[in-house]
Enzyme design. Structure first.
Site, PDB file in Angstrom:
ATOM      1  N   LYS A 147      85.425 -14.342 143.459  1.00 23.61           N
ATOM      2  CA  LYS A 147      86.264 -15.553 143.439  1.00 23.61           C
ATOM      3  C   LYS A 147      86.618 -16.006 144.850  1.00 23.61           C
ATOM      4  CE  LYS A 147      89.583 -13.854 140.896  1.00 23.61           C
ATOM      5  NZ  LYS A 147      89.019 -12.486 140.743  1.00 23.61           N
ATOM      6  N   ARG A 173      97.507 -15.886 135.140  1.00 23.78           N
ATOM      7  CA  ARG A 173      96.906 -14.643 134.667  1.00 23.78           C
ATOM      8  C   ARG A 173      97.111 -14.442 133.166  1.00 23.78           C
ATOM      9  NH1 ARG A 173      95.432 -11.118 138.782  1.00 23.78           N
ATOM     10  NH2 ARG A 173      96.286 -11.586 140.844  1.00 23.78           N
ATOM     11  N   ARG A 195      83.299  -2.169 148.643  1.00 17.55           N
ATOM     12  CA  ARG A 195      83.830  -3.207 149.525  1.00 17.55           C
ATOM     13  C   ARG A 195      84.498  -2.627 150.778  1.00 17.55           C
ATOM     14  NH1 ARG A 195      87.053  -7.175 145.388  1.00 17.55           N
ATOM     15  NH2 ARG A 195      88.426  -5.342 145.354  1.00 17.55           N
ATOM     16  N   ARG A 198      88.891   0.007 154.362  1.00 19.41           N
ATOM     17  CA  ARG A 198      88.710  -0.093 152.911  1.00 19.41           C
ATOM     18  C   ARG A 198      90.071   0.028 152.248  1.00 19.41           C
ATOM     19  NH1 ARG A 198      83.269   1.033 151.250  1.00 19.41           N
ATOM     20  NH2 ARG A 198      82.027   1.830 152.969  1.00 19.41           N
ATOM     21  N   ARG A 216      91.348  -1.795 136.211  1.00 17.13           N
ATOM     22  CA  ARG A 216      91.614  -3.216 136.472  1.00 17.13           C
ATOM     23  C   ARG A 216      90.822  -4.105 135.524  1.00 17.13           C
ATOM     24  NH1 ARG A 216      91.110  -3.811 143.007  1.00 17.13           N
ATOM     25  NH2 ARG A 216      93.191  -3.059 143.604  1.00 17.13           N
TER      26      ARG A 216
END
Length: 226
Positions: A21, A96, A135, A168, A180
């Protein structure tokens, strides 16, 4: 001749952590002159600026509580009134829940606006776990990378600023990513239904190349901003 005015576009990006996103929102900003609005960034900016809503949020955050939807909406309303959002906004991270979506609808109705498109980035859950777990970011400029999906061109050196320090997030791991995803699906299912009922839900396959995803999103956004 009377000047023609247009109502700023209001677009929503939906997708679980790791769906891209943030990356896609930045590309849309560059292409269409839109402004990405992340609730986390908005809260921090409002607190720093000392606005009434920002002061209310600060007291709650310092006490370890969750900022209320009303406060978030007040901060969002302040930001959306800015002169730099004439082309429109991309909401990232809000709403959300279906309740927040309905509250947002009410806010927009009061300003003569509405959600033009709620775009769901469709992804494979296990692939998302791999994306999140790999990531990392440049500690200097914040540019995002991934161990396999987007490594630095030169090992140990940021492509954007030349920095050599990286970091990180402690919660970017497989276990947390799966939790999540479960929470996202539970919260977002009614949200998807809400925007489908309104006739503004769009879906984009977000498992391909960044450029292909950007093209698909651009086609949708062009209909809202043209």
């Amino acid at each position: 001749m009377n000047e023609v005015t247009t109502t700023p576009a209001v677009l929503i990006l939906l997708g679980p952590p790791g769906a891209g996103k943030g990356t896609q929102a930045r590309l849309l900003e560059e292409r269409f002159g839109l402004i990405q609005l992340s609730t986390g960034d908005l809260l921090r900016a409002a607190v720093a600026a000392g606005t009434p809503a920002g002061r209310a949020a600060k007291s709650v955050m310092e006490a370890g509580g969750l900022v209320s939807d009303d406060t978030v909406l007040a901060i969002l309303a302040d930001r959306m009134a800015g002169a730099d959002v004439r082309a429109g906004v991309i909401l990232d991270g809000f709403p959300r829940t279906a309740g927040q979506a309905e509250a947002l609808d009410g806010l927009l109705a009061r300003t003569g606006q509405k959600v033009g498109a709620a775009i769901s980035l469709e992804v494979d859950d296990e692939a998302m776990v791999g994306r999140v777990a790999g990531r990392f970011t440049c500690a200097t400029c914040g540019e995002g990378y991934h161990d396999t999906g987007k490594p630095t061109a030169r090992a140990g050196t940021c492509d954007k600023c030349g920095g050599t320090a990286f970091k990180r997030r402690a919660d970017d791991n497989a276990e947390t990513a799966r939790a999540r995803l479960q929470a996202y699906h539970a919260q977002t299912a009614p949200l998807i239904a809400h925007y489908r009922t309104l006739g503004v839900l769009e879906s984009v396959d977000a498992m391909g190349a960044i450029g292909d995803i950007a093209d698909a999103l651009g086609t949708i956004v062009a209909r809202q901003t043209g």
